[in-house]
Design an enzyme around this catalytic site. Structure first.
Site: not given
Length: 298
Positions: A242-245
């Site tokens: 979820a780092a991109g989110d």
């Protein structure tokens, strides 16, 4: 500083996450370590990320009538996200099958479920979009819906941030309504076609773009002449799912607050790094204090 209003139109999924020493190759069975179910989906994740980063956030999307749907809506509410206009569709919610290896790398298969049914926007949904400072969209819902939302936002003077993931062909009408494009390197290649690795090439289709580079940071480019490489924050990565989110949600908040976009990208990089230190999707998204602490350490 005024609290920005962020509307996220996108997907909600239940993430079924397994950890293993290595990612399986085609035809291979790998013995895993742990399993967990975590509410996720790019839309829901980015809405929660924006809310935790300091925005007044509303989520527009569709969830199923199954037990997963009940959990998804509860997680949004518990994270301070307004889901009053989230549709409940008979049948299965979206599901993501995630495998994470010992390096924090992952493979993901998404079955859209109810997300496929998020079609033409209602008057209430359009009114919610028109009252925002920033609209955030992704591509796990029908591209026709994304286009309608972006065009309505542009007509109302609302800034449009498109996270063009997963990669797919984008209609000209959608690109014409985008103020800020966020993509990783693979998604940038899908938009530009093979043969171009220059982030500035994206300026042929949008006025501003961010290309995320994982643990190498991000590029920000704009038609105003800016081309800035923003370094990553060094952390011990546990799960990058979820780092991109986290990055996208935080970027929308910083932009909505009126920050310079280069600084907003730096702050968003800190959000992505905090997120990568924990396992899971929505449960790993950072609070504003956590982002500020890491940002201040650089």
């Amino acid at each position: 500083m005024r609290q920005p209003r962020v509307v996220v139109a996108g997907s909600a999924n239940m993430d079924l996450v397994a950890t293993a020493p290595a990612l399986p190759r085609p035809g291979e069975t790998v013995l895993g370590n742990d399993f967990t179910m975590v509410p996720g989906g790019k839309g829901a994740n980015q809405a929660i990320a924006a809310s935790r980063a300091g925005a007044s956030c509303s989520f527009l999307g569709a969830i199923g009538s199954d037990a997963f749907g009940v959990t998804l809506k509860a997680r949004l509410a518990a994270s301070g996200v307004d889901s009053a206009h989230a549709r409940v569709v008979y049948g299965s919610s979206g599901v993501a099958l995630v495998v994470v290896n010992a390096k924090g790398e992952n493979t993901i298969v998404v079955t859209p479920g109810a997300n496929r049914a998020f079609g033409a926007l209602t008057e209430a949904e359009l009114a919610t979009i028109k009252g925002a400072d920033v609209l955030v969209c992704q591509l796990e819902i029908p591209v026709e819906t994304v286009t309608q939302a972006a065009v309505a936002a542009r007509a109302a003077g609302v800034r449009v941030l498109l996270n063009a993931a997963p990669a797919r062909d984008l209609p000209d009408e959608l690109l014409a309504a985008v103020d800020l494009l966020v993509v990783n390197e693979g998604e940038a290649q899908a938009i530009l076609g093979s043969g171009s690795e220059d982030p500035a090439a994206l300026l042929s289709v949008v006025p501003r773009a961010v290309v995320t580079l994982g643990d190498e940071g991000a590029w920000y480019v704009s038609r105003d002449g800016e081309g800035t490489r923003v370094p990553a924050f060094k952390v011990d990565t546990v799960d990058s799912t979820a780092a991109g989110d986290a990055f996208t949600g935080a970027l929308a908040v910083a932009w909505g607050e009126g920050r310079d976009l280069v600084d907003a990208v730096r702050w968003a990089c800190a959000a992505g790094a905090v997120c990568a230190r924990r396992l899971g999707a929505s449960v790993s998204l950072p609070t504003r204090d956590e982002i500020d602490t890491l940002y201040a350490s650089a």
